[in-house]
Design a protein around this motif. Sequence first.
Motif, mmCIF file in Angstrom:
data_model
loop_
_atom_site.group_PDB
_atom_site.id
_atom_site.type_symbol
_atom_site.label_atom_id
_atom_site.label_comp_id
_atom_site.label_asym_id
_atom_site.label_seq_id
_atom_site.Cartn_x
_atom_site.Cartn_y
_atom_site.Cartn_z
ATOM 1 N N LEU A 1 48.500 37.523 35.763
ATOM 2 C CA LEU A 1 47.137 37.254 35.300
ATOM 3 C C LEU A 1 46.222 36.925 36.477
ATOM 4 O O LEU A 1 45.080 37.349 36.520
ATOM 5 N N ALA A 2 46.777 36.151 37.411
ATOM 6 C CA ALA A 2 45.963 35.738 38.560
ATOM 7 C C ALA A 2 45.465 36.962 39.318
ATOM 8 O O ALA A 2 44.373 36.952 39.896
ATOM 9 N N GLU A 3 46.250 38.033 39.297
ATOM 10 C CA GLU A 3 45.830 39.218 40.026
ATOM 11 C C GLU A 3 44.515 39.739 39.473
ATOM 12 O O GLU A 3 43.658 40.216 40.211
ATOM 13 N N ARG A 4 44.339 39.617 38.143
ATOM 14 C CA ARG A 4 43.090 40.107 37.554
ATOM 15 C C ARG A 4 41.898 39.294 38.007
ATOM 16 O O ARG A 4 40.778 39.770 37.998
ATOM 17 N N PRO B 1 34.266 52.606 44.603
ATOM 18 C CA PRO B 1 34.441 53.804 45.433
ATOM 19 C C PRO B 1 35.504 54.776 44.924
ATOM 20 O O PRO B 1 35.271 55.977 44.943
ATOM 21 N N VAL B 2 36.653 54.241 44.428
ATOM 22 C CA VAL B 2 37.694 55.173 43.959
ATOM 23 C C VAL B 2 37.228 56.012 42.781
ATOM 24 O O VAL B 2 37.825 57.043 42.494
ATOM 25 N N GLN B 3 36.190 55.545 42.091
ATOM 26 C CA GLN B 3 35.740 56.285 40.906
ATOM 27 C C GLN B 3 34.689 57.342 41.258
ATOM 28 O O GLN B 3 34.223 58.054 40.383
ATOM 29 N N PHE C 1 33.622 49.746 51.093
ATOM 30 C CA PHE C 1 34.608 48.701 50.798
ATOM 31 C C PHE C 1 35.127 48.902 49.386
ATOM 32 O O PHE C 1 34.350 48.840 48.427
ATOM 33 N N PRO C 2 36.422 49.137 49.242
ATOM 34 C CA PRO C 2 36.951 49.513 47.918
ATOM 35 C C PRO C 2 36.860 48.394 46.885
ATOM 36 O O PRO C 2 36.930 48.662 45.697
ATOM 37 N N HIS C 3 36.733 47.140 47.344
ATOM 38 C CA HIS C 3 36.727 46.039 46.374
ATOM 39 C C HIS C 3 35.333 45.765 45.833
ATOM 40 O O HIS C 3 35.165 44.897 44.978
ATOM 41 N N LYS D 1 38.522 44.402 40.972
ATOM 42 C CA LYS D 1 38.822 45.516 40.087
ATOM 43 C C LYS D 1 38.936 46.819 40.873
ATOM 44 O O LYS D 1 39.795 47.652 40.598
ATOM 45 N N GLY D 2 38.060 46.971 41.864
ATOM 46 C CA GLY D 2 38.049 48.210 42.638
ATOM 47 C C GLY D 2 39.364 48.477 43.347
ATOM 48 O O GLY D 2 39.697 49.607 43.669
#
Lengths: 524, 250
Positions: free
Chosen positions: A510-513, B132-134, B87-89, A518-519
């Motif tokens: 869960l923490a990962e979310r 970016p991945v999208q 930046f992918p994030h 998200k990217g």
Amino acid sequence: MRIPDETNPKLLRQSPSARVKIQNPKSKTSNTILVFLLALLFGAGTAQAQEITVGSKKFTEGVILGEIATHWLESNGVEAVHRAELGGTQFLWQALLSGDIDLYADYTGTLLEEILAGQNVSPDDLPEVLATYGVRMTAPLGFNDTYAIGMKEERAEALGIRSISDLRDHPDLRFGFSNEFMDRADGWPSLRVAYTLPQSFVRGMDNDLAYQGLETGTIDVTDLYSTAAEIAAYGLRVLDDDLVHFPEYQALYLYRSDLVERAPEAAALLQRLEGTITEAMMTAMNARAVLDKVPETRVAADFLNEHFDLAQAVTVQEETFWSRLWKHTKEHLLLVIVSLLAAILVAIPLGVVAVKVASTEQIILGTVGVIYTIPSLALLVFMIPLMGIGGPPAMVALFLYSLLPIVRNTHAGLHDIPGPLLESAEALGLPPMAKLRQIELPLAARSILAGIQTSAVINVGTATLGALIGAGGYGQPILTGIRLNDTGLILQGAVPAAVLALVVQALFGLAERVFVAKGLRLKG
Amino acid sequence: MLDLQGVSKHYGSTTALHPTDLTPASGKTTVLIGPSGCGKSTLLRLMIGLIRPDAGTVRFDGTALGAENVRAVRQRMGYVIQEGGLFPHLTARDNVTLMARHLGWDRARLDARVAELAALVQLPEERLAQYPVQLSGGQRQRVGLMRALVLDPDVLLLDEPLGALDPMIRSDLQADLRAIFRKLQKTVVLVTHDMGEAGYFGDVIVLLRAGRIVQQGALHDLVRTPAEPFVEAFINAQRNPLDALGRQEG
Ligand SMILES: Nc1ncnc2c1ncn2[C@@H]1O[C@H](COP(=O)(O)OP(=O)(O)O)[C@@H](O)[C@H]1O
Ligand SMILES: [Mg+2]
């Protein structure tokens, strides 16, 4: 005569199998290191105010004696807590010297042959010698817990055997001794010489098998401890050591000399327990605890209520399964959460510095790596001279142990950020801290989180060892279960620890979310 | 705006760039071209201070670039690399606004600037919420350009911005990019290894070989009066696109 080491039965004595288990060279080594460190580092004790802390060794008789002292003090208006099953002789002795505990029960034989081994102290000089350590002793409590030779009561009665010497007249008797007793210099080899015993049927066997053998009549005689629970359970007669072959192990309480000023009533109360516990009483209490699985605290309370004229009876709050589980869960969680949070706060910056300041990279990764290679048990033991016993030293040990996975994953996560991304961040003109916070740490988040997860899971497991230095947690029922040879009790610690590890694992999913953008989680 | 004097760069025993003078024309597009490893990216990195020259000076707007002013100067330059270097994030929008947010722009100003840039690079606004991945390669490159332009820099540096795109998308984006450069009138330095692209974009083409500038000038200068046989060989090696260009312009 006795070898003053961990094979001494007074260290850990309850179950016959435990006798064998404790003879492992590793624990002996760590004990030696511990003693060395303690000798090196210990200054004056850290005396605690008011409340009296009773300690006990990790074996049933010791725990019962600890409970007796605790209930006794409490019922006479002296605040006392019992830190049960802390460890072996050296551990308790050092805890007493340092003031982590104020008193615990030990044996004359252990004092002479282990604690003061090599000093050639005569039994009469014990009080004087102890005084040089700032320790006092009560007079013996009334029972001698030493090696003994036993037979089935009816069989001994039929043959008219009361003492070991009487065995001489029955050369056909079959002897089945524990393997340890067969091997020890002060065991069978010297017993045979001392009493010129003629028997030719002498087998080494597991203690449990020996008791079975007595029951079915395949053997007639075995060795045991003179207050062993099995004496009552199997209806055994303990033969009189008429030539005084076995050394005396008179039980007594050791307490800090400063108790006399700090809590004079406590010292006086302990003295009132002198000579009040017979071998038969102790054997019966051991049997109730070991064989009937009655909690030691109740066994001790019943003893006091029965034999002492107390103003008001000692009452025991029975712990339910759930209240015990909850208590251990709280203790365990506290150990894990505090140590893990501290590790996160320290390890992530360390990992960042290792990447950013090239000259520190090897030092940081090397140091946390070396700490990690210290066996967790040894790391716990190293904490004792520095911090004493209980939760805080266990937390520090767990904290140190948790550093490596987080430092290493932070380092790896930052290191593996693709060059073009770093270049783009740099080209924007972001200052270093903003770049770290907004670009680098988020990009390394998955790796860092995986490191924290590894640490957390290891931490949950390792924290069970905390019970060894009095930190409680799920390790406590495991320790007690091992001592009582009680699988159910062991599972009461092992299962929740495993469940907690799984829960931690799931929480990190869960923490990962939350922590990984998200990217980074999307597939392209 | 930009001025390099006697700038050189070594990596161990390899010389990435011999002492070089270069002054990209202000408000025009200068294209750096040459075989792989000839020092194009090195030259671009020196301009934006990502690497420091072993010798010589890089000047921006008359001031020598140094550790103390490099971050301030970077805010007046936009830098775009292959694939956009996004930046992918962060979402496309957050990629674009990252620096402006750091500088404390308010919401309204950010929104206005993002809308303006999206229109300029012809990126559908709904794409801005995506990561970016999208995005497609071409869309990523458009977002990269928006990010480089957000602070309205004086200089735009692009290192093979179209290198990773397939031909159809590439020619679309080439046309859009040239239109943008013409419209914005910024000092642009663009790296490519494609002669056709160089001729298409470049007011001035700078041909490099093994860390040295071999020749610089307009495309027809290089074609008609090559400074040395290498120039002719390099151009001939890429004849086909040039022919196509010749027909188109003729
Ligand atoms: N960080 C570096 N370390 C070592 N050598 C490098 C580095 N960057 C570039 N070089 C070398 O410098 C030369 C020029 O590189 P570059 O400017 O990237 O060439 P290109 O024209 O292909 O962009 C090449 O020989 C390359 O290998
Ligand atoms: Mg390059």
